[in-house]
Design a protein around this motif. Sequence first.
Motif, PDB file in Angstrom:
ATOM      1  N   GLU A 117       0.844  -1.201   0.000  1.00  0.00           N
ATOM      2  CA  GLU A 117       0.000   0.000   0.000  1.00  0.00           C
ATOM      3  C   GLU A 117       0.887   1.262   0.000  1.00  0.00           C
ATOM      4  O   GLU A 117       0.674   2.199  -0.761  1.00  0.00           O
ATOM      5  N   LEU A 118       1.923   1.228   0.849  1.00  0.00           N
ATOM      6  CA  LEU A 118       2.816   2.388   0.930  1.00  0.00           C
ATOM      7  C   LEU A 118       3.620   2.561  -0.347  1.00  0.00           C
ATOM      8  O   LEU A 118       3.840   3.678  -0.807  1.00  0.00           O
ATOM      9  N   MET A 119       4.065   1.446  -0.931  1.00  0.00           N
ATOM     10  CA  MET A 119       4.820   1.553  -2.186  1.00  0.00           C
ATOM     11  C   MET A 119       3.948   2.175  -3.269  1.00  0.00           C
ATOM     12  O   MET A 119       4.418   2.991  -4.060  1.00  0.00           O
ATOM     13  N   ASP A 120       2.660   1.822  -3.269  1.00  0.00           N
ATOM     14  CA  ASP A 120       1.742   2.434  -4.236  1.00  0.00           C
ATOM     15  C   ASP A 120       1.600   3.932  -3.964  1.00  0.00           C
ATOM     16  O   ASP A 120       1.697   4.747  -4.874  1.00  0.00           O
ATOM     17  N   THR A 121       1.405   4.284  -2.687  1.00  0.00           N
ATOM     18  CA  THR A 121       1.250   5.714  -2.329  1.00  0.00           C
ATOM     19  C   THR A 121       2.479   6.510  -2.763  1.00  0.00           C
ATOM     20  O   THR A 121       2.369   7.651  -3.193  1.00  0.00           O
ATOM     21  N   LEU A 122       3.660   5.890  -2.646  1.00  0.00           N
ATOM     22  CA  LEU A 122       4.896   6.622  -2.934  1.00  0.00           C
ATOM     23  C   LEU A 122       5.361   6.419  -4.387  1.00  0.00           C
ATOM     24  O   LEU A 122       6.498   6.744  -4.730  1.00  0.00           O
ATOM     25  N   GLY A 123       4.482   5.873  -5.214  1.00  0.00           N
ATOM     26  CA  GLY A 123       4.799   5.750  -6.644  1.00  0.00           C
ATOM     27  C   GLY A 123       5.821   4.676  -6.950  1.00  0.00           C
ATOM     28  O   GLY A 123       6.548   4.758  -7.942  1.00  0.00           O
ATOM     29  N   LEU A 124       5.893   3.644  -6.108  1.00  0.00           N
ATOM     30  CA  LEU A 124       6.889   2.583  -6.330  1.00  0.00           C
ATOM     31  C   LEU A 124       6.227   1.250  -6.672  1.00  0.00           C
ATOM     32  O   LEU A 124       6.910   0.231  -6.765  1.00  0.00           O
ATOM     33  N   GLY A 125       4.901   1.276  -6.856  1.00  0.00           N
ATOM     34  CA  GLY A 125       4.158   0.031  -7.069  1.00  0.00           C
ATOM     35  C   GLY A 125       4.713  -0.792  -8.232  1.00  0.00           C
ATOM     36  O   GLY A 125       4.881  -2.006  -8.114  1.00  0.00           O
ATOM     37  N   ALA A 126       5.065  -0.126  -9.326  1.00  0.00           N
ATOM     38  CA  ALA A 126       5.532  -0.845 -10.522  1.00  0.00           C
ATOM     39  C   ALA A 126       6.954  -1.366 -10.340  1.00  0.00           C
ATOM     40  O   ALA A 126       7.436  -2.175 -11.129  1.00  0.00           O
ATOM     41  N   LYS A 127       7.643  -0.881  -9.316  1.00  0.00           N
ATOM     42  CA  LYS A 127       9.069  -1.225  -9.144  1.00  0.00           C
ATOM     43  C   LYS A 127       9.290  -2.209  -7.997  1.00  0.00           C
ATOM     44  O   LYS A 127      10.434  -2.409  -7.567  1.00  0.00           O
ATOM     45  N   ARG A 128       8.202  -2.774  -7.494  1.00  0.00           N
ATOM     46  CA  ARG A 128       8.262  -3.607  -6.298  1.00  0.00           C
ATOM     47  C   ARG A 128       9.381  -4.638  -6.306  1.00  0.00           C
ATOM     48  O   ARG A 128      10.037  -4.882  -5.315  1.00  0.00           O
ATOM     49  N   GLU A 129       9.583  -5.259  -7.484  1.00  0.00           N
ATOM     50  CA  GLU A 129      10.570  -6.348  -7.564  1.00  0.00           C
ATOM     51  C   GLU A 129      11.954  -5.858  -7.997  1.00  0.00           C
ATOM     52  O   GLU A 129      12.871  -6.658  -8.155  1.00  0.00           O
ATOM     53  N   SER A 130      12.113  -4.569  -8.244  1.00  0.00           N
ATOM     54  CA  SER A 130      13.441  -4.070  -8.644  1.00  0.00           C
ATOM     55  C   SER A 130      14.399  -4.196  -7.475  1.00  0.00           C
ATOM     56  O   SER A 130      14.011  -3.978  -6.322  1.00  0.00           O
ATOM     57  N   THR A 131      15.653  -4.524  -7.786  1.00  0.00           N
ATOM     58  CA  THR A 131      16.607  -4.707  -6.684  1.00  0.00           C
ATOM     59  C   THR A 131      17.340  -3.402  -6.364  1.00  0.00           C
ATOM     60  O   THR A 131      17.501  -2.539  -7.227  1.00  0.00           O
ATOM     61  N   GLN A 142       9.886  15.323  -6.896  1.00  0.00           N
ATOM     62  CA  GLN A 142       9.011  14.154  -6.677  1.00  0.00           C
ATOM     63  C   GLN A 142       9.005  13.766  -5.198  1.00  0.00           C
ATOM     64  O   GLN A 142       7.969  13.453  -4.623  1.00  0.00           O
ATOM     65  N   LEU A 143      10.207  13.809  -4.593  1.00  0.00           N
ATOM     66  CA  LEU A 143      10.293  13.428  -3.177  1.00  0.00           C
ATOM     67  C   LEU A 143       9.539  14.445  -2.312  1.00  0.00           C
ATOM     68  O   LEU A 143       8.850  14.078  -1.360  1.00  0.00           O
ATOM     69  N   MET A 144       9.640  15.710  -2.696  1.00  0.00           N
ATOM     70  CA  MET A 144       8.921  16.729  -1.927  1.00  0.00           C
ATOM     71  C   MET A 144       7.412  16.546  -2.063  1.00  0.00           C
ATOM     72  O   MET A 144       6.670  16.736  -1.108  1.00  0.00           O
ATOM     73  N   GLU A 145       6.969  16.157  -3.269  1.00  0.00           N
ATOM     74  CA  GLU A 145       5.527  15.887  -3.434  1.00  0.00           C
ATOM     75  C   GLU A 145       5.114  14.723  -2.534  1.00  0.00           C
ATOM     76  O   GLU A 145       4.015  14.702  -1.988  1.00  0.00           O
ATOM     77  N   THR A 146       6.022  13.755  -2.380  1.00  0.00           N
ATOM     78  CA  THR A 146       5.758  12.621  -1.493  1.00  0.00           C
ATOM     79  C   THR A 146       5.529  13.104  -0.064  1.00  0.00           C
ATOM     80  O   THR A 146       4.584  12.705   0.600  1.00  0.00           O
ATOM     81  N   PRO A 172       0.687  14.555   5.327  1.00  0.00           N
ATOM     82  CA  PRO A 172      -0.310  15.037   6.291  1.00  0.00           C
ATOM     83  C   PRO A 172      -1.719  14.537   5.961  1.00  0.00           C
ATOM     84  O   PRO A 172      -2.533  14.335   6.862  1.00  0.00           O
ATOM     85  N   GLY A 173      -2.010  14.297   4.675  1.00  0.00           N
ATOM     86  CA  GLY A 173      -3.316  13.766   4.289  1.00  0.00           C
ATOM     87  C   GLY A 173      -3.432  12.276   4.556  1.00  0.00           C
ATOM     88  O   GLY A 173      -4.436  11.811   5.112  1.00  0.00           O
ATOM     89  N   THR A 174      -2.379  11.512   4.209  1.00  0.00           N
ATOM     90  CA  THR A 174      -2.457  10.056   4.367  1.00  0.00           C
ATOM     91  C   THR A 174      -2.159   9.613   5.802  1.00  0.00           C
ATOM     92  O   THR A 174      -2.578   8.547   6.225  1.00  0.00           O
ATOM     93  N   HIS A 175      -1.399  10.424   6.557  1.00  0.00           N
ATOM     94  CA  HIS A 175      -1.026  10.084   7.942  1.00  0.00           C
ATOM     95  C   HIS A 175      -1.320  11.281   8.842  1.00  0.00           C
ATOM     96  O   HIS A 175      -0.401  11.969   9.310  1.00  0.00           O
ATOM     97  N   PRO A 176      -2.608  11.531   9.133  1.00  0.00           N
ATOM     98  CA  PRO A 176      -2.989  12.779   9.811  1.00  0.00           C
ATOM     99  C   PRO A 176      -2.342  12.992  11.192  1.00  0.00           C
ATOM    100  O   PRO A 176      -2.061  14.112  11.557  1.00  0.00           O
ATOM    101  N   THR A 203       6.018  22.269   1.159  1.00  0.00           N
ATOM    102  CA  THR A 203       5.034  23.326   1.452  1.00  0.00           C
ATOM    103  C   THR A 203       4.230  23.011   2.719  1.00  0.00           C
ATOM    104  O   THR A 203       3.611  23.895   3.293  1.00  0.00           O
ATOM    105  N   THR A 204       4.236  21.746   3.137  1.00  0.00           N
ATOM    106  CA  THR A 204       3.438  21.343   4.292  1.00  0.00           C
ATOM    107  C   THR A 204       4.159  21.535   5.630  1.00  0.00           C
ATOM    108  O   THR A 204       3.578  21.264   6.692  1.00  0.00           O
ATOM    109  N   VAL A 205       5.418  22.000   5.594  1.00  0.00           N
ATOM    110  CA  VAL A 205       6.150  22.217   6.848  1.00  0.00           C
ATOM    111  C   VAL A 205       5.521  23.401   7.591  1.00  0.00           C
ATOM    112  O   VAL A 205       5.251  24.450   7.002  1.00  0.00           O
TER     113      VAL A 205
END
Length: 266
Positions: free
Chosen positions: A130-144, A185-189, A194-198, A214-216
């Motif tokens: 779930e977290l890998m999907d949220t952070l845009g890593l879903g397609a790379k799950r098996e990458s080493t 991209q990391l900053m967008e993460t 704050p939305g996904t982990h209130p 921007t959320t700091v």
Amino acid sequence: MTTAPDAPVLSFEDVTFQRSGKLILPGVTFAIGRGEHWVMLGANGAGKSTILGLAGGNAHPTSGAVGILGDQVGRVELRALRERIGHVDPRHLVRSPLTIEEVVLTGFTGTAEKMMRWAPEPSQVDRARELMDTLGLGAKRESTWPTLSQGERGRALIARALVTDPELLLLDEPTTGLDVAAREQLMETFEVLPGTHPGLTSLLVTHHLEEIPTTVTHALLLRDGVPSAHGPIRDVLTTEAVSAAFDHPIAVRHEDGRWSARSIRR
Ligand SMILES: Nc1ncnc2c1ncn2[C@@H]1O[C@H](COP(=O)(O)OP(=O)(O)OP(=O)(O)O)[C@@H](O)[C@H]1O
């Protein structure tokens, strides 16, 4: 134990820290409330990593009190406390060619490598995915690990830090070494957190005002081991306060939620 809603998640009270005869922190006092997102800025050697180490329960203060998640360091087992803290350290070393998913799952064991004779529960694998999907890593799950870019590693380490649902997230220069696109991209993460982990509270160390998400909400300026200013970010990141903290004339700007700094040329 869960912290009372109004109790600070992290508090330093007149904390000093000495190593090899050097007084690195001569007296630090500040407190971070639940749901706040802090950035800590200061010159090289100001003591930022030392503060982050104390905040992560990795060291004891020489004197003063460090309170983490309602417990005082010295009166509680640090290992138990560390399980409730996510720590993103870009120096994190993965020696074996683990997949991203395996690296994220090491967040459950608090180890850098896969722990022998440990296998994740199906619910833990679901959480990691779930977290890998949220952070845009879903397609790379098996990458080493050795095949990943710095940006992908940065996002994987954030997923690893979040997999146990920590209450406090510590980030030590997570954007170091990233190109401008990977940094953005990391900053967008960070900005979705704050939305996904209130209830999450975070403390980020960075060298560059341009790398403040921007959320700091709050900032701490550190000079020679002492906070020279701390509080709501708009009150703290002023031209005067930043110039004083870095002992250099620096013009600070704030536009569209982002911060920038440049030297004032006379
Ligand atoms: N074990 C140690 N023994 C003696 N001095 C130390 C030790 N660890 C750190 N220091 C010194 O303490 C000071 C603060 O170090 P620290 O790494 O916390 O600074 P920092 O603000 O994170 O620096 P940077 O921005 O360069 O990463 C530095 O002068 C450093 O050399």
